[in-house]
Design an enzyme around this catalytic site. Structure first.
Site, PDB file in Angstrom:
ATOM      1  N   SER A   1     -54.288 -33.706 -26.490  1.00  0.00           N
ATOM      2  CA  SER A   1     -53.459 -34.168 -25.201  1.00  0.00           C
ATOM      3  C   SER A   1     -52.200 -33.531 -25.518  1.00  0.00           C
ATOM      4  O   SER A   1     -51.635 -33.089 -26.572  1.00  0.00           O
ATOM      5  CB  SER A   1     -53.416 -35.557 -25.332  1.00  0.00           C
ATOM      6  OG  SER A   1     -53.092 -36.196 -26.642  1.00  0.00           O
TER       7      SER A   1
ATOM      8  N   GLU B   1     -47.964 -33.465 -24.351  1.00  0.00           N
ATOM      9  CA  GLU B   1     -46.893 -34.289 -23.813  1.00  0.00           C
ATOM     10  C   GLU B   1     -45.708 -33.334 -23.010  1.00  0.00           C
ATOM     11  O   GLU B   1     -45.585 -32.359 -23.457  1.00  0.00           O
ATOM     12  CB  GLU B   1     -46.111 -35.085 -24.854  1.00  0.00           C
ATOM     13  CG  GLU B   1     -45.151 -35.757 -24.497  1.00  0.00           C
ATOM     14  CD  GLU B   1     -44.627 -36.852 -25.616  1.00  0.00           C
ATOM     15  OE1 GLU B   1     -45.677 -37.643 -26.350  1.00  0.00           O
ATOM     16  OE2 GLU B   1     -43.399 -36.960 -25.780  1.00  0.00           O
TER      17      GLU B   1
ATOM     18  N   ASP C   1     -35.217 -46.131 -27.098  1.00  0.00           N
ATOM     19  CA  ASP C   1     -34.002 -46.445 -27.933  1.00  0.00           C
ATOM     20  C   ASP C   1     -32.868 -46.876 -27.299  1.00  0.00           C
ATOM     21  O   ASP C   1     -33.041 -46.722 -25.930  1.00  0.00           O
ATOM     22  CB  ASP C   1     -33.625 -44.784 -28.262  1.00  0.00           C
ATOM     23  CG  ASP C   1     -34.643 -44.323 -29.530  1.00  0.00           C
ATOM     24  OD1 ASP C   1     -34.929 -45.075 -30.587  1.00  0.00           O
ATOM     25  OD2 ASP C   1     -35.229 -43.275 -29.227  1.00  0.00           O
TER      26      ASP C   1
ATOM     27  N   PHE D   1     -32.855 -33.094 -34.837  1.00  0.00           N
ATOM     28  CA  PHE D   1     -33.559 -34.264 -34.314  1.00  0.00           C
ATOM     29  C   PHE D   1     -34.407 -35.177 -35.321  1.00  0.00           C
ATOM     30  O   PHE D   1     -34.420 -36.397 -35.387  1.00  0.00           O
ATOM     31  CB  PHE D   1     -34.570 -33.528 -33.078  1.00  0.00           C
ATOM     32  CG  PHE D   1     -35.314 -34.804 -32.375  1.00  0.00           C
ATOM     33  CD1 PHE D   1     -34.389 -35.591 -31.669  1.00  0.00           C
ATOM     34  CD2 PHE D   1     -36.509 -34.889 -32.443  1.00  0.00           C
ATOM     35  CE1 PHE D   1     -35.144 -36.887 -30.871  1.00  0.00           C
ATOM     36  CE2 PHE D   1     -37.374 -35.882 -31.559  1.00  0.00           C
ATOM     37  CZ  PHE D   1     -36.458 -36.783 -30.947  1.00  0.00           C
TER      38      PHE D   1
ATOM     39  N   HIS E   1     -52.355 -34.909 -30.546  1.00  0.00           N
ATOM     40  CA  HIS E   1     -51.344 -35.026 -29.449  1.00  0.00           C
ATOM     41  C   HIS E   1     -50.153 -33.892 -29.689  1.00  0.00           C
ATOM     42  O   HIS E   1     -49.610 -33.812 -30.531  1.00  0.00           O
ATOM     43  CB  HIS E   1     -50.869 -36.394 -29.210  1.00  0.00           C
ATOM     44  CG  HIS E   1     -49.777 -36.613 -28.196  1.00  0.00           C
ATOM     45  ND1 HIS E   1     -50.338 -36.657 -26.706  1.00  0.00           N
ATOM     46  CD2 HIS E   1     -48.548 -36.848 -28.135  1.00  0.00           C
ATOM     47  CE1 HIS E   1     -49.302 -36.973 -26.236  1.00  0.00           C
ATOM     48  NE2 HIS E   1     -48.233 -37.033 -26.892  1.00  0.00           N
TER      49      HIS E   1
HETATM   50  P1  FAD Z   1     -41.422 -50.666 -31.438  1.00  0.00           P
HETATM   51  O1  FAD Z   1     -42.469 -50.121 -32.169  1.00  0.00           O
HETATM   52  O2  FAD Z   1     -41.443 -51.632 -30.435  1.00  0.00           O
HETATM   53  O3  FAD Z   1     -40.102 -51.036 -32.559  1.00  0.00           O
HETATM   54  C1  FAD Z   1     -39.781 -50.078 -33.466  1.00  0.00           C
HETATM   55  C2  FAD Z   1     -39.553 -50.953 -34.672  1.00  0.00           C
HETATM   56  O4  FAD Z   1     -38.478 -51.722 -34.638  1.00  0.00           O
HETATM   57  C3  FAD Z   1     -40.770 -51.520 -35.139  1.00  0.00           C
HETATM   58  O5  FAD Z   1     -41.478 -50.836 -36.064  1.00  0.00           O
HETATM   59  C4  FAD Z   1     -40.111 -52.698 -35.850  1.00  0.00           C
HETATM   60  O6  FAD Z   1     -39.677 -52.436 -37.253  1.00  0.00           O
HETATM   61  C5  FAD Z   1     -38.722 -52.989 -35.206  1.00  0.00           C
HETATM   62  N1  FAD Z   1     -38.873 -54.053 -34.392  1.00  0.00           N
HETATM   63  C6  FAD Z   1     -38.842 -54.326 -32.909  1.00  0.00           C
HETATM   64  N2  FAD Z   1     -39.139 -55.270 -32.388  1.00  0.00           N
HETATM   65  C7  FAD Z   1     -39.042 -56.323 -33.665  1.00  0.00           C
HETATM   66  C8  FAD Z   1     -39.320 -57.588 -33.758  1.00  0.00           C
HETATM   67  N3  FAD Z   1     -39.324 -58.496 -32.537  1.00  0.00           N
HETATM   68  N4  FAD Z   1     -39.384 -57.985 -35.042  1.00  0.00           N
HETATM   69  C9  FAD Z   1     -39.247 -57.321 -36.235  1.00  0.00           C
HETATM   70  N5  FAD Z   1     -39.206 -55.919 -35.929  1.00  0.00           N
HETATM   71  C10 FAD Z   1     -39.165 -55.543 -34.716  1.00  0.00           C
HETATM   72  N6  FAD Z   1     -38.467 -42.700 -26.245  1.00  0.00           N
HETATM   73  C11 FAD Z   1     -38.245 -42.708 -24.777  1.00  0.00           C
HETATM   74  O7  FAD Z   1     -37.227 -43.327 -24.361  1.00  0.00           O
HETATM   75  N7  FAD Z   1     -38.935 -42.295 -24.125  1.00  0.00           N
HETATM   76  C12 FAD Z   1     -40.454 -42.037 -24.152  1.00  0.00           C
HETATM   77  O8  FAD Z   1     -40.950 -41.491 -23.351  1.00  0.00           O
HETATM   78  C13 FAD Z   1     -40.843 -41.848 -25.512  1.00  0.00           C
HETATM   79  N8  FAD Z   1     -42.057 -41.314 -25.933  1.00  0.00           N
HETATM   80  C14 FAD Z   1     -42.453 -41.527 -27.332  1.00  0.00           C
HETATM   81  C15 FAD Z   1     -43.983 -41.055 -27.694  1.00  0.00           C
HETATM   82  C16 FAD Z   1     -44.292 -41.350 -28.993  1.00  0.00           C
HETATM   83  C17 FAD Z   1     -45.671 -40.843 -29.320  1.00  0.00           C
HETATM   84  C18 FAD Z   1     -43.472 -41.653 -30.027  1.00  0.00           C
HETATM   85  C19 FAD Z   1     -43.810 -41.829 -31.479  1.00  0.00           C
HETATM   86  C20 FAD Z   1     -42.046 -42.022 -29.531  1.00  0.00           C
HETATM   87  C21 FAD Z   1     -41.349 -42.035 -28.214  1.00  0.00           C
HETATM   88  N9  FAD Z   1     -40.234 -42.298 -27.912  1.00  0.00           N
HETATM   89  C22 FAD Z   1     -39.951 -42.606 -26.770  1.00  0.00           C
HETATM   90  C23 FAD Z   1     -39.370 -42.742 -29.042  1.00  0.00           C
HETATM   91  C24 FAD Z   1     -39.260 -44.279 -29.085  1.00  0.00           C
HETATM   92  O9  FAD Z   1     -38.849 -44.876 -28.018  1.00  0.00           O
HETATM   93  C25 FAD Z   1     -38.293 -44.514 -30.252  1.00  0.00           C
HETATM   94  O10 FAD Z   1     -38.861 -44.225 -31.499  1.00  0.00           O
HETATM   95  C26 FAD Z   1     -37.823 -46.166 -30.412  1.00  0.00           C
HETATM   96  O11 FAD Z   1     -36.683 -46.036 -31.618  1.00  0.00           O
HETATM   97  C27 FAD Z   1     -38.717 -47.030 -30.812  1.00  0.00           C
HETATM   98  O12 FAD Z   1     -39.765 -47.463 -29.938  1.00  0.00           O
HETATM   99  P2  FAD Z   1     -41.147 -47.970 -30.222  1.00  0.00           P
HETATM  100  O13 FAD Z   1     -41.841 -48.065 -28.974  1.00  0.00           O
HETATM  101  O14 FAD Z   1     -41.754 -47.158 -31.248  1.00  0.00           O
HETATM  102  O15 FAD Z   1     -40.573 -49.516 -30.761  1.00  0.00           O
END
Ligand code: FAD
Length: 307
Positions: A19, A21, A113, A223, A273
């Site tokens: 896939s 991105e 973020d 980065f 990916h």
């Molecule tokens: P989550 O997995 O929700 O949280 C990250 C960490 O924070 C968790 O592992 C945990 O340790 C902690 N945490 C969060 N909530 C809690 C809680 N309630 N209790 C305890 N611990 C908690 N960013 C963008 O802005 N746009 C994009 O399109 C984008 N695409 C991405 C695609 C991929 C495949 C990846 C790997 C990252 C992408 N990102 C993107 C970056 C991502 O948004 C960042 O890495 C961000 O810091 C974390 O998002 P997440 O969904 O992984 O967070």
């Protein structure tokens, strides 16, 4: 001649899935480059192509526009990324509904973020979803979609330990995630250990490695530092002195990424990916090396209708 990873064509050709991105373009020139890339990569028949998402109205609109164009002008399956940043639950639910109305059936659900910048402490928006797991739940409530989430072979920088990190992935799966895509990494042992940890925790969804071809080493190193990905010294050494040698840099990057992917194939991985950075050449070269060919076995005979 000794057998090396490069002298063997993997016998998994035809069984591998990829896939791609993309990020939504900001200018007309970037838009043209994205569409050249989409046109070049589409015949490789990716399982889906995903479009990233940012905080702020204009960025969101660019994601929606790009996804809409992929649906209208190509036979590719788009996945819309979404985040929880700076939006209430109602706003997020509405955006999910808009993507669904467009015909989107795949999402990549992320917390995102802080809009103040990567590395600042994340504060959930008042009345918003707090993390990726809650967003997965919101998508699942709207329908039976394919929902990918993030996974971090080196753990997310905010996770105090791997147990917390894996627990978050488990919550995403419990809420309905169907696939995890990893943050990019360069040490395959880290990925393998992470997958083992996840399996031991009862997580059985595919954990697809996210591969970042190194278009510009110094940018990638910078980065990586901000998102908690380790850059091994051997990688830095390979790109050392190539700052003003773009063609050699690209050749080295292609070899490095192919070596990583071929090693993962030997470890049993069959789904990849690629973070394309909206550029086709390196990804095309790596796909070619692993036997993914335009119109070949598993290849896509569909072409974008227009570009
Ligand atoms: P989550 O997995 O929700 O949280 C990250 C960490 O924070 C968790 O592992 C945990 O340790 C902690 N945490 C969060 N909530 C809690 C809680 N309630 N209790 C305890 N611990 C908690 N960013 C963008 O802005 N746009 C994009 O399109 C984008 N695409 C991405 C695609 C991929 C495949 C990846 C790997 C990252 C992408 N990102 C993107 C970056 C991502 O948004 C960042 O890495 C961000 O810091 C974390 O998002 P997440 O969904 O992984 O967070």
């Amino acid at each position: 001649m000794p057998q090396t990873r490069f002298s063997r064509r993997p016998d998994t050709a035809g069984k591998l899935r990829v896939s791609f991105e993309f990020f939504p373009p900001k200018t007309d020139a970037m838009e043209a480059r994205l569409w050249e890339t989409v046109t070049r990569l589409a015949p490789l028949a990716p399982s889906f192509v995903s479009v990233t998402y940012g905080a702020g109205g204009s960025t969101r609109e660019r994601t929606a526009r790009t996804v809409k164009r992929i649906l209208a002008e190509t036979a590719l399956t788009p996945a819309a990324h979404m985040t929880c940043v700076d939006a209430t639950r109602e706003d997020v639910d509405q955006v999910i509904g808009e993507f669904v109305a467009m015909g989107v059936k795949r999402f990549v659900a992320l917390r995102g973020d802080p809009s103040s910048g990567v590395g600042d402490a994340y504060q959930p928006f008042p009345g918003g979803y707090a993390n990726g797991a809650e967003l997965v739940g919101a998508m699942r409530r709207q329908g039976d979609y394919d929902i990918s989430v993030s996974a971090y072979p080196e753990k997310h920088p905010e996770s105090p330990d791997f147990a917390t990190d894996i627990d978050m992935l488990k919550r995403k799966v419990d809420n309905g995630a169907t696939r995890a895509i990893t943050q990019f990494f360069f040490d395959n042992d880290l990925y393998e250990r992470y997958v083992e940890r996840a399996r031991r925790a009862g997580i059985y969804i595919p954990i697809v490695p996210g591969i970042l071809p190194v278009h510009n080493f110094s940018q990638v190193a910078n980065f990586a530092g901000r998102c908690g990905a380790h850059v091994p010294s051997w990688l830095a050494e390979r790109f050392e002195g190539l700052e003003n040698e773009p063609q050699i840099h690209a050749l080295v990057a292609s070899a490095v990424a192919a070596e990583q992917v071929l090693d993962l194939i030997e470890r049993g991985v069959d789904d990849f990916h690629f973070y394309t950075m909206n550029r086709a050449d390196l990804v095309f070269a790596i796909c070619h090396m692993i036997g993914i060919r335009a119109g070949g076995e598993g290849g896509d005979r569909r072409q974008p209708a227009a570009a």
